[in-house]
Every structure is written in structure tokens, then in C-alpha cells.
Design an enzyme around this catalytic site. Structure first.
Site, mmCIF file in Angstrom:
data_model
loop_
_atom_site.group_PDB
_atom_site.id
_atom_site.type_symbol
_atom_site.label_atom_id
_atom_site.label_comp_id
_atom_site.label_asym_id
_atom_site.label_seq_id
_atom_site.Cartn_x
_atom_site.Cartn_y
_atom_site.Cartn_z
ATOM 1 N N PRO A 571 0.834 -1.208 0.000
ATOM 2 C CA PRO A 571 0.000 0.000 0.000
ATOM 3 C C PRO A 571 0.865 1.253 0.000
ATOM 4 O O PRO A 571 1.884 1.315 0.689
ATOM 5 C CB PRO A 571 -0.808 -0.141 1.286
ATOM 6 C CG PRO A 571 -0.010 -1.073 2.153
ATOM 7 C CD PRO A 571 0.653 -2.020 1.223
ATOM 8 N N HIS A 572 0.458 2.245 -0.754
ATOM 9 C CA HIS A 572 1.320 3.394 -1.024
ATOM 10 C C HIS A 572 0.610 4.718 -0.740
ATOM 11 O O HIS A 572 0.704 5.265 0.340
ATOM 12 C CB HIS A 572 1.796 3.320 -2.484
ATOM 13 C CG HIS A 572 2.960 4.187 -2.806
ATOM 14 N ND1 HIS A 572 4.257 3.770 -2.652
ATOM 15 C CD2 HIS A 572 3.028 5.444 -3.296
ATOM 16 C CE1 HIS A 572 5.084 4.743 -3.017
ATOM 17 N NE2 HIS A 572 4.349 5.782 -3.419
ATOM 18 N N GLY A 573 -0.139 5.237 -1.713
ATOM 19 C CA GLY A 573 -0.858 6.490 -1.534
ATOM 20 C C GLY A 573 -2.182 6.268 -0.821
ATOM 21 O O GLY A 573 -2.724 5.160 -0.792
#
Length: 597
Positions: A571-573
Site C-alpha cells: 500500500p502506497h498512496g
């Protein structure tokens, strides 16, 4: 077994198994037999007749006494310098009514200034001597005690125990050897020494703690921390240290909840298991025992839904658009994507090849604005997908994060390794750049604070920066060296919250005046907390890229994490969606996720 005198008390209490009330001046032989194997004076054996927990058929039901008027530590006066002479048990006992606290009424005077006290109910207080200041006594089992009359009409006394540094309450009817410990907030039972009639255990002094159902010693080993709490679903270890002593840890009472491995003679790693609560018993080299509470919480529940996007598209950062859809950048695909809350995706190609779009934000002009890291441009896209690009005046500025400021312009960070700056671009494309006070600051994410200023992280400089719309920048160091702050967002509490992406991971909070508080969460080690956003539920939500989890933290610092079903999702943004849920990109799985508490 409880004596007839004890049954006559209006207060009912449970006697630990194997104990009989003292009668007259000796301990009955039956009690000695029941406690066979109990350590005598100076021994380290745990009383074998002691229960692990109180019997279910009878419960301790004493009222918690009022605390002493002052819990201040009594002075260690000169009277505590020497140990009085031992009692002469061959001398005749002369019961007397003393002028001391009513608790001591009926004490028997022996030789050598020693007294012996047994209450009318048969319970024994034991042998002791008054010191020159009669507020102090030397008890031949407890050690030095400071005595303060409770004046409660029950002949109660407060005892300050110098060995443990705790205040106690007891009385003839309470009845000693039961005491209430104001430091532990617990009823204790002091175990007798069954090999030495009229005495209690010493070196160490064993007590049964009714609050946790464990046998402890006072004083006992001092583990640090004194309790452990694990977030449900976590498998990360925490460490305990026993100061000043080699020790062992008995984890038999924590089976399935926690396991313990020794790092060295005084350091232990504790790994959580199933949700639950238990007590580890820490035992030092002298036989001292302390109970350390372990709590593994039930994993928090949240609904997570994944929506696949184009394979290999590398979805990076995400925002909610003015049209009520989700918009995100696709770094490898070189596209801007639009997604409905039902998961329908439409992609729009960026005119400049290999632009590497990063952050994206919505504007009040009805468009979305984004950075093109490799192309050194700021991009604008209409809800229908028309893209316009604006080159930056500084070569290799590497624009990264972007947000619309309170002045209507768009502010962005420039992450050039030697010329760190913050840029401003109007909706007409006019660019102004402001160098950061710290060269090579490594400006990261930028946001608008509750004070109407711009706030951004400086990962290389290990600072949080505040910037006015006129370009004045003030830096605030993060206390933890090398914390590498990255994401930042305004919280619901009037402060700003940020992520620390170093190996040990933490969530930070900074007030608008620059006061920083850090929440170091053990389970965040090596999880790379990346971007953070305030949710509609009053919490802050963040991505854990390497941990493959979503994190949540309250404004008081209570945190939880939610594992993702897809392995390697990364998971990033993250953004707050138009539907009130939290949406996030999964760069490793080419998905967009939705989490709803």
C-alpha cells in the site's frame, strides 16, 4: 481452613489454600504439614501450598481502605541504622496495653526490647522492636516499617514498608497477614514461614496478589517495561529487560498468548500469540518474583475491498476529484486514471513520455493537478481527461508532492538533492520557487495546516517545515535522529500528523507552534509507514508499504493495523474518498483498495 473466630467477622475473605489461623502463641502442626516444602527463613522456594488463583468457592471481599493522609515517603532517620537484637523466645511474655497505636493493643513484651503480637482472632503479627522514634518499628520478618495510626475505629494502621517503598493498610480485623497495597492497588496476603513458628517468609518475602492471582515478592525484580501490549494480528516481538540482575521468565501461564526467548541473562524477547491476557513471572537470581502483564488485543475489524487496475500500471498516489471520483497516478503506465466508487477505471495518457507522475490533488478550479517527477513539469487534467503541462524554470527540480494553498495557487515540493525548494504555480501557469533554509533538506509531502500555512516534511534534514504564502519558512527538528519524515496531513485535533519512514517507524504529531510528539509503535519496525490522511471517523489512517498493512492511529496515540489479503500489495498512496471510506493504492498488486472501519 478458616477458624471459628474468622467466621464471626462481618468481613468475609478467602484464605489461600493450606493456611490456618494462628492460635494462641504457636502455629498448629496441621498448618506446618500443609505447607511442607515451603521455604524457611532465607530460602527461595515458592510456597507449595499456595494457589495459582483464589478458589472459586470463596472470594476476597474486603473494602478498599482510604489512603493515608499523605503518601509522602517517611524520612530514613538515624533510628534505621542498626538492626535490633533478635527476640529471646525463652523469656516470659507479658501482655500489656500499649500507649502506641491501638493496632498493638495486647502486645507481649519479651527481653531485649522485643515485642510479640497475636490478635484475639488468632492471627499473628509477629516479632518486632520499637526504635527510639516509636513511629518506626523493626519487624523481624518485614524489616523496617513506619507506623501511622489510621484512626478509623478499627485499630487500623498505615505501614510504610521501606524494603518495597510501598504504603500498606492493615488491622486486627482486616486481618493481618492481609494488607492493602496502595502502590499496587491490590490486596496482598503475606505468607507465613512454616519452618519458623510465629514468623513470615523473608529473603524473599512472598505475597499472594489478589489483583492478578499471582505469587510475588516484595521487593521483586523490576522488569522494563512493566507491562506489554500487542496489537491484535501483530507478530512482532517486544523486549523486556530486568535491571541489575540475571533472571528467568516463566511463561507457562501465557501458553498460546505469548512466548519468551532469552537474549541474554537479563533480556528477553516476547512474541505475541492468540488474543488474550496473561501474566509472565519474572524471577531474579535471588528468587524474587514479579508479575508482568501481557495483553494481546483482538485484531480490529474493517472491511477491505480491492479493485484491480491495469497490470503493471504501478498506481502511486490518489486523491478525490471535484467530480466525486477517485483519481490516481500510474507511474509505469505514464497515465492518470479515474475510478468510480464502484471500481470502473478510465485511463488518460500523459503527453510527455516517461513523465513519472507522482502526487495528484484536486483544485477549486474544477481540475486536478499533478507533478511529473522525471519530466520536470506540473500537469493539469480536466475531469474529461484533457492534460496540460507546465515546465519548471529550474532544471532537474524533481517536483514531488502538490497541494492547493489557501491563496488558490498550487504549492509543490522540489526534491533536488542539492537545491531543495518549494514551488508555487498559479492556475495560469506562473511559477515561483523558494529555496529551503536547509540545503539538501529533501522536501517530501506538502499540505495545508489548520493555521492557514503550508507544512511539509524534510526527510533528509529530519525536520518539519512551516511556510507562509509569502515564502517564509521555519524549520522544526524531529526529536528522533534519522527518523526520515515523509507523509504529512492536517488532523482533526488542530495539529499535523506525519509518518517516520526509518527502520523503526513511528507516527509523529506537531502542533502549529512546533511542538513534536512521537508515537513509536513496536509493530511498525521495518513496515515503512508512508502516507497519512485524516479519516471521517476522527482517526488518522496511513499506509505501511513494507508491512503490507493499513494503519490507524487515534489523536491520543492508540494505534491498530489491518493486514491486507493480497500478499505483496505494498500500500502506497492514501486519501479520504467521496463515500467516507479510506482509499489507497497497492503499487505491488496493481490494485486500488478501499477500507471502511
Amino acid at each position: 481452613m478458616v477458624s471459628e473466630a474468622a467466621r464471626a467477622f462481618p468481613i468475609r475473605f478467602h484464605l489461600p489454600a493450606g493456611f490456618r489461623m494462628f492460635r494462641r502463641f504457636v502455629i498448629v502442626a496441621a498448618m506446618i504439614a500443609a505447607f511442607s516444602g515451603c521455604g524457611g527463613r532465607g530460602s527461595h522456594a515458592v510456597p507449595t501450598g499456595a494457589p495459582g488463583t483464589p478458589a472459586s468457592s470463596s472470594k476476597l471481599s474486603l473494602a478498599v481502605p482510604a489512603p493515608p493522609p499523605s503518601l509522602a515517603v517517611p524520612a530514613r532517620t538515624a533510628v534505621l541504622r542498626t538492626t535490633p537484637a533478635p527476640p529471646d523466645r525463652s523469656a516470659a511474655r507479658s501482655p500489656r496495653t500499649t500507649g502506641h497505636a491501638a493496632f498493638f493493643t495486647g502486645e507481649a513484651a519479651l527481653s531485649n526490647g522485643v515485642y510479640y503480637l497475636q490478635f484475639a482472632n488468632g492471627n499473628v503479627f509477629g516479632y518486632y522492636s520499637y526504635l527510639s522514634d516509636s513511629r518506626y518499628i523493626y519487624h523481624f520478618d518485614l524489616g523496617y516499617e513506619y507506623v501511622s495510626d489510621a484512626n478509623d475505629g478499627k485499630r487500623g494502621v498505615y505501614l510504610y514498608d521501606f524494603a518495597s517503598g510501598h504504603w500498606w493498610y492493615t488491622s486486627p480485623a482486616f486481618a493481618f497477614p492481609y494488607v492493602y497495597d496502595f502502590s499496587l492497588n491490590a490486596f496482598l496476603y503475606y505468607y507465613p514461614d512454616t519452618k519458623n513458628a510465629g514468623h513470615y517468609t523473608t529473603s524473599p518475602r512472598y505475597f499472594f496478589n489478589f489483583a492478578n492471582g499471582q505469587i510475588i515478592t516484595l521487593p521483586g525484580p523490576q522488569p522494563n517495561p512493566s507491562a506489554l501490549s500487542f496489537a491484535g494480528g501483530s507478530n512482532l516481538t517486544q523486549q523486556i529487560n530486568v535491571s541489575g540482575s540475571s533472571a528467568t521468565v516463566d511463561a507457562s501461564g501465557c501458553s498460546g498468548i505469548a512466548s519468551v526467548t532469552a537474549v541474554n541473562a537479563s533480556t528477553f524477547n516476547v512474541t505475541p500469540g492468540q488474543p488474550g491476557s496473561c501474566w509472565l513471572i519474572v524471577i531474579d537470581q535471588n528468587g524474587g518474583r514479579s508479575a508482568l502483564h501481557v495483553l494481546v488485543t483482538t485484531p480490529p475489524t474493517a472491511s477491505v475491498t480491492d479493485f484491480p487496475v491495469a497490470a503493471g500500471s504501478n498506481p502511486l498516489f490518489i486523491t478525490t476529484g471535484p467530480d466525486g471520483n477517485l483519481w490516481f497516478t500510474e507511474g509505469d503506465a505514464n497515465k492518470i486514471a479515474r475510478m468510480t466508487t464502484s471500481g470502473t477505471v478510465t485511463e488518460f495518457t500523459i503527453p510527455t513520455a516517461n513523465a513519472l507522475p507522482l502526487y495528484i490533488t484536486a483544485g477549486t478550479d474544477g481540475n486536478l493537478w499533478f507533478t511529473e517527477y522525471s519530466a520536470n513539469q506540473i500537469g493539469r487534467i480536466t475531469p474529461s481527461g484533457v492534460v496540460t503541462e507546465f515546465p519548471l524554470p529550474t532544471a532537474k527540480a524533481y517536483p514531488s508532492s502538490i497541494v492547493q494553498g489557501p491563496d488558490g495557487a498550487f504549492w509543490f515540493t522540489e526534491g533536488h538533492v542539492q537545491n531543495s525548494a518549494v514551488g508555487r504555480i498559479t492556475t495560469g501557469g506562473t511559477v515561483t520557487e523558494y529555496a529551503t533554509p536547509t540545503t539538501n533538506a529533501g522536501p517530501g509531502e506538502i499540505t495545508v495546516g489548520p493555521d492557514g500555512n503550508l507544512w511539509f516534511t524534510e526527510g533528509q534534514a529530519n525536520k518539519i517545515a512551516r511556510m507562509t504564502t509569502s515564502g517564509t519558512i521555519t524549520d522544526f527538528p524531529v526529536p528522533t535522529a534519522g527518523s526520515a519524515p515523509s507523509g504529512i496531513a492536517a488532523g482533526p485535533d488542530g495539529t499535523l500528523w506525519f509518518t517516520e519512514t526509518n527502520a523503526y517507524g513511528a507516527i509523529g504529531r506537531i502542533t502549529t507552534s512546533g511542538i513534536v510528539t512521537e508515537f513509536a509503535l513496536a509493530w511498525m519496525n521495518f513496515t515503512l509507514p508512508l502516507q497519512i490522511v485524516a479519516g471521517d471517523d476522527g482517526n488518522l489512517w496511513f499506509t505501511e508499504m513494507y508491512g503490507n498493512k493499513m494503519g490507524r492511529i487515534s489523536t491520543t496515540g492508540t494505534a491498530a493495523e489491518f493486514p491486507l489479503a493480497t500478499a505483496g500489495a505494498q500500500p502506497h498512496g492514501i486519501t479520504k474518498g467521496p463515500d467516507g471510506a479510506v482509499w489507497f493504492t497497492e503499487v505491488g498488486a496493481s490494485k486500488v483498495g478501499r477500507i471502511s472501519p
